[in-house]
Design a protein around this motif. Structure first.
Motif, PDB file in Angstrom:
ATOM      1  N   VAL A  15       0.851  -1.179   0.000  1.00  0.00           N
ATOM      2  CA  VAL A  15       0.000   0.000   0.000  1.00  0.00           C
ATOM      3  C   VAL A  15       0.890   1.233   0.000  1.00  0.00           C
ATOM      4  O   VAL A  15       1.809   1.342   0.813  1.00  0.00           O
ATOM      5  CB  VAL A  15      -0.930   0.034   1.239  1.00  0.00           C
ATOM      6  N   ASP A  16       0.632   2.127  -0.928  1.00  0.00           N
ATOM      7  CA  ASP A  16       1.359   3.398  -1.016  1.00  0.00           C
ATOM      8  C   ASP A  16       0.357   4.530  -0.856  1.00  0.00           C
ATOM      9  O   ASP A  16      -0.593   4.650  -1.637  1.00  0.00           O
ATOM     10  CB  ASP A  16       2.071   3.537  -2.364  1.00  0.00           C
ATOM     11  N   TRP A  17       0.574   5.349   0.162  1.00  0.00           N
ATOM     12  CA  TRP A  17      -0.280   6.508   0.421  1.00  0.00           C
ATOM     13  C   TRP A  17       0.330   7.720  -0.261  1.00  0.00           C
ATOM     14  O   TRP A  17       1.488   8.047  -0.028  1.00  0.00           O
ATOM     15  CB  TRP A  17      -0.402   6.756   1.924  1.00  0.00           C
ATOM     16  N   HIS A  18      -0.456   8.400  -1.096  1.00  0.00           N
ATOM     17  CA  HIS A  18      -0.004   9.604  -1.799  1.00  0.00           C
ATOM     18  C   HIS A  18      -0.692  10.849  -1.243  1.00  0.00           C
ATOM     19  O   HIS A  18      -0.378  11.957  -1.640  1.00  0.00           O
ATOM     20  CB  HIS A  18      -0.306   9.511  -3.295  1.00  0.00           C
ATOM     21  N   GLY A  19      -1.655  10.646  -0.373  1.00  0.00           N
ATOM     22  CA  GLY A  19      -2.408  11.749   0.213  1.00  0.00           C
ATOM     23  C   GLY A  19      -3.286  11.209   1.320  1.00  0.00           C
ATOM     24  O   GLY A  19      -3.373  10.003   1.522  1.00  0.00           O
ATOM     25  N   GLY A  20      -3.927  12.105   2.024  1.00  0.00           N
ATOM     26  CA  GLY A  20      -4.760  11.695   3.147  1.00  0.00           C
ATOM     27  C   GLY A  20      -6.214  11.496   2.758  1.00  0.00           C
ATOM     28  O   GLY A  20      -6.711  12.078   1.807  1.00  0.00           O
ATOM     29  N   VAL A  21      -6.857  10.654   3.530  1.00  0.00           N
ATOM     30  CA  VAL A  21      -8.294  10.438   3.423  1.00  0.00           C
ATOM     31  C   VAL A  21      -8.857  10.600   4.824  1.00  0.00           C
ATOM     32  O   VAL A  21      -8.369   9.971   5.766  1.00  0.00           O
ATOM     33  CB  VAL A  21      -8.628   9.032   2.876  1.00  0.00           C
ATOM     34  N   ALA A  30     -11.107   1.998  -7.646  1.00  0.00           N
ATOM     35  CA  ALA A  30     -11.054   1.233  -8.890  1.00  0.00           C
ATOM     36  C   ALA A  30     -10.205  -0.010  -8.634  1.00  0.00           C
ATOM     37  O   ALA A  30      -9.146   0.069  -8.020  1.00  0.00           O
ATOM     38  CB  ALA A  30     -10.441   2.071 -10.006  1.00  0.00           C
ATOM     39  N   VAL A  31     -10.704  -1.159  -9.087  1.00  0.00           N
ATOM     40  CA  VAL A  31      -9.988  -2.421  -8.911  1.00  0.00           C
ATOM     41  C   VAL A  31      -9.826  -3.063 -10.285  1.00  0.00           C
ATOM     42  O   VAL A  31     -10.775  -3.103 -11.070  1.00  0.00           O
ATOM     43  CB  VAL A  31     -10.764  -3.390  -7.991  1.00  0.00           C
ATOM     44  N   ARG A  32      -8.608  -3.553 -10.557  1.00  0.00           N
ATOM     45  CA  ARG A  32      -8.385  -4.245 -11.825  1.00  0.00           C
ATOM     46  C   ARG A  32      -7.492  -5.461 -11.605  1.00  0.00           C
ATOM     47  O   ARG A  32      -6.693  -5.495 -10.662  1.00  0.00           O
ATOM     48  CB  ARG A  32      -7.788  -3.314 -12.868  1.00  0.00           C
ATOM     49  N   LEU A  33      -7.652  -6.434 -12.469  1.00  0.00           N
ATOM     50  CA  LEU A  33      -6.781  -7.602 -12.453  1.00  0.00           C
ATOM     51  C   LEU A  33      -5.439  -7.177 -13.024  1.00  0.00           C
ATOM     52  O   LEU A  33      -5.353  -6.716 -14.159  1.00  0.00           O
ATOM     53  CB  LEU A  33      -7.394  -8.725 -13.284  1.00  0.00           C
ATOM     54  N   ASP A  34      -4.383  -7.293 -12.233  1.00  0.00           N
ATOM     55  CA  ASP A  34      -3.049  -6.853 -12.639  1.00  0.00           C
ATOM     56  C   ASP A  34      -2.215  -7.998 -13.202  1.00  0.00           C
ATOM     57  O   ASP A  34      -1.420  -7.807 -14.103  1.00  0.00           O
ATOM     58  CB  ASP A  34      -2.342  -6.218 -11.435  1.00  0.00           C
ATOM     59  N   ARG A  35      -2.398  -9.185 -12.641  1.00  0.00           N
ATOM     60  CA  ARG A  35      -1.620 -10.349 -13.071  1.00  0.00           C
ATOM     61  C   ARG A  35      -2.412 -11.611 -12.798  1.00  0.00           C
ATOM     62  O   ARG A  35      -3.088 -11.709 -11.770  1.00  0.00           O
ATOM     63  CB  ARG A  35      -0.289 -10.414 -12.309  1.00  0.00           C
ATOM     64  N   LEU A  36      -2.320 -12.565 -13.707  1.00  0.00           N
ATOM     65  CA  LEU A  36      -2.988 -13.855 -13.541  1.00  0.00           C
ATOM     66  C   LEU A  36      -1.971 -14.953 -13.776  1.00  0.00           C
ATOM     67  O   LEU A  36      -1.335 -15.008 -14.835  1.00  0.00           O
ATOM     68  CB  LEU A  36      -4.142 -13.989 -14.537  1.00  0.00           C
ATOM     69  N   PHE A  41      -3.204 -14.714  -8.358  1.00  0.00           N
ATOM     70  CA  PHE A  41      -3.575 -13.542  -9.138  1.00  0.00           C
ATOM     71  C   PHE A  41      -3.339 -12.308  -8.277  1.00  0.00           C
ATOM     72  O   PHE A  41      -3.316 -12.375  -7.054  1.00  0.00           O
ATOM     73  CB  PHE A  41      -5.027 -13.611  -9.627  1.00  0.00           C
ATOM     74  N   THR A  42      -3.125 -11.177  -8.957  1.00  0.00           N
ATOM     75  CA  THR A  42      -2.861  -9.915  -8.283  1.00  0.00           C
ATOM     76  C   THR A  42      -3.922  -8.908  -8.688  1.00  0.00           C
ATOM     77  O   THR A  42      -4.198  -8.744  -9.883  1.00  0.00           O
ATOM     78  CB  THR A  42      -1.471  -9.368  -8.662  1.00  0.00           C
ATOM     79  N   LEU A  43      -4.507  -8.258  -7.686  1.00  0.00           N
ATOM     80  CA  LEU A  43      -5.453  -7.178  -7.927  1.00  0.00           C
ATOM     81  C   LEU A  43      -4.771  -5.864  -7.596  1.00  0.00           C
ATOM     82  O   LEU A  43      -4.041  -5.758  -6.608  1.00  0.00           O
ATOM     83  CB  LEU A  43      -6.709  -7.341  -7.069  1.00  0.00           C
ATOM     84  N   ALA A  44      -5.004  -4.850  -8.436  1.00  0.00           N
ATOM     85  CA  ALA A  44      -4.473  -3.510  -8.210  1.00  0.00           C
ATOM     86  C   ALA A  44      -5.634  -2.593  -7.840  1.00  0.00           C
ATOM     87  O   ALA A  44      -6.696  -2.639  -8.470  1.00  0.00           O
ATOM     88  CB  ALA A  44      -3.773  -2.997  -9.452  1.00  0.00           C
ATOM     89  N   PHE A  45      -5.435  -1.779  -6.812  1.00  0.00           N
ATOM     90  CA  PHE A  45      -6.462  -0.873  -6.308  1.00  0.00           C
ATOM     91  C   PHE A  45      -5.971   0.562  -6.440  1.00  0.00           C
ATOM     92  O   PHE A  45      -4.808   0.855  -6.154  1.00  0.00           O
ATOM     93  CB  PHE A  45      -6.739  -1.154  -4.821  1.00  0.00           C
ATOM     94  N   ASP A  46      -6.867   1.461  -6.849  1.00  0.00           N
ATOM     95  CA  ASP A  46      -6.568   2.887  -6.909  1.00  0.00           C
ATOM     96  C   ASP A  46      -7.703   3.608  -6.185  1.00  0.00           C
ATOM     97  O   ASP A  46      -8.854   3.528  -6.601  1.00  0.00           O
ATOM     98  CB  ASP A  46      -6.471   3.371  -8.351  1.00  0.00           C
ATOM     99  N   VAL A  47      -7.365   4.282  -5.098  1.00  0.00           N
ATOM    100  CA  VAL A  47      -8.356   5.034  -4.317  1.00  0.00           C
ATOM    101  C   VAL A  47      -8.207   6.499  -4.678  1.00  0.00           C
ATOM    102  O   VAL A  47      -7.102   7.051  -4.596  1.00  0.00           O
ATOM    103  CB  VAL A  47      -8.146   4.825  -2.800  1.00  0.00           C
ATOM    104  N   GLN A  48      -9.309   7.118  -5.079  1.00  0.00           N
ATOM    105  CA  GLN A  48      -9.276   8.523  -5.468  1.00  0.00           C
ATOM    106  C   GLN A  48     -10.228   9.345  -4.624  1.00  0.00           C
ATOM    107  O   GLN A  48     -11.316   8.896  -4.285  1.00  0.00           O
ATOM    108  CB  GLN A  48      -9.648   8.687  -6.943  1.00  0.00           C
ATOM    109  N   VAL A  54      -5.062   8.924  -4.117  1.00  0.00           N
ATOM    110  CA  VAL A  54      -4.491   9.086  -2.787  1.00  0.00           C
ATOM    111  C   VAL A  54      -3.920   7.789  -2.219  1.00  0.00           C
ATOM    112  O   VAL A  54      -3.099   7.814  -1.313  1.00  0.00           O
ATOM    113  CB  VAL A  54      -5.518   9.696  -1.795  1.00  0.00           C
ATOM    114  N   VAL A  55      -4.341   6.658  -2.762  1.00  0.00           N
ATOM    115  CA  VAL A  55      -3.822   5.367  -2.310  1.00  0.00           C
ATOM    116  C   VAL A  55      -3.710   4.436  -3.509  1.00  0.00           C
ATOM    117  O   VAL A  55      -4.637   4.343  -4.316  1.00  0.00           O
ATOM    118  CB  VAL A  55      -4.736   4.703  -1.258  1.00  0.00           C
ATOM    119  N   ALA A  56      -2.574   3.750  -3.624  1.00  0.00           N
ATOM    120  CA  ALA A  56      -2.387   2.698  -4.623  1.00  0.00           C
ATOM    121  C   ALA A  56      -2.006   1.436  -3.857  1.00  0.00           C
ATOM    122  O   ALA A  56      -1.170   1.486  -2.946  1.00  0.00           O
ATOM    123  CB  ALA A  56      -1.296   3.075  -5.612  1.00  0.00           C
ATOM    124  N   ALA A  57      -2.627   0.333  -4.211  1.00  0.00           N
ATOM    125  CA  ALA A  57      -2.334  -0.917  -3.507  1.00  0.00           C
ATOM    126  C   ALA A  57      -2.348  -2.082  -4.485  1.00  0.00           C
ATOM    127  O   ALA A  57      -3.047  -2.046  -5.498  1.00  0.00           O
ATOM    128  CB  ALA A  57      -3.358  -1.164  -2.404  1.00  0.00           C
TER     129      ALA A  57
END
Length: 92
Positions: A15-21, A30-36, A41-48, A54-57
């Protein structure tokens, strides 16, 4: 999934925080399949918030059998749930 004889285990998370919530902030995730892979499998998350990321995981999951026998290939049921259609069901 459990009725079909499999489950998933979280095996790695970043988890990488780029800003506060803050409490009450309106956020979108937003959730997407990053690797299968064959068993994982790996899911990638982007919190806006307000259009700003503000958060990438990333979270890695491994498919396991519910009978305790260990890892197993990702079943078609889960592949379909991840948004893969029949053209992708055999692909790695």
């Amino acid at each position: 999934m459990m009725a079909a004889g499999f489950d998933v285990q979280l095996v790695h998370a970043e988890v990488d925080w780029h800003g506060g919530v803050g409490w009450g902030d309106d956020v979108g995730v937003a959730v997407r399949l990053d690797r299968l892979g064959t068993t994982s499998f790996t899911l990638a998350f982007d919190v806006q918030r307000a259009g700003e990321s503000v958060v990438a995981a990333t979270i890695v999951y491994v498919c396991v059998a519910t009978d305790g026998s260990g890892k197993r290939p990702i079943p078609d049921l889960l592949r379909a749930g991840l948004g893969l259609d029949s053209r992708h069901l055999g692909a790695e």
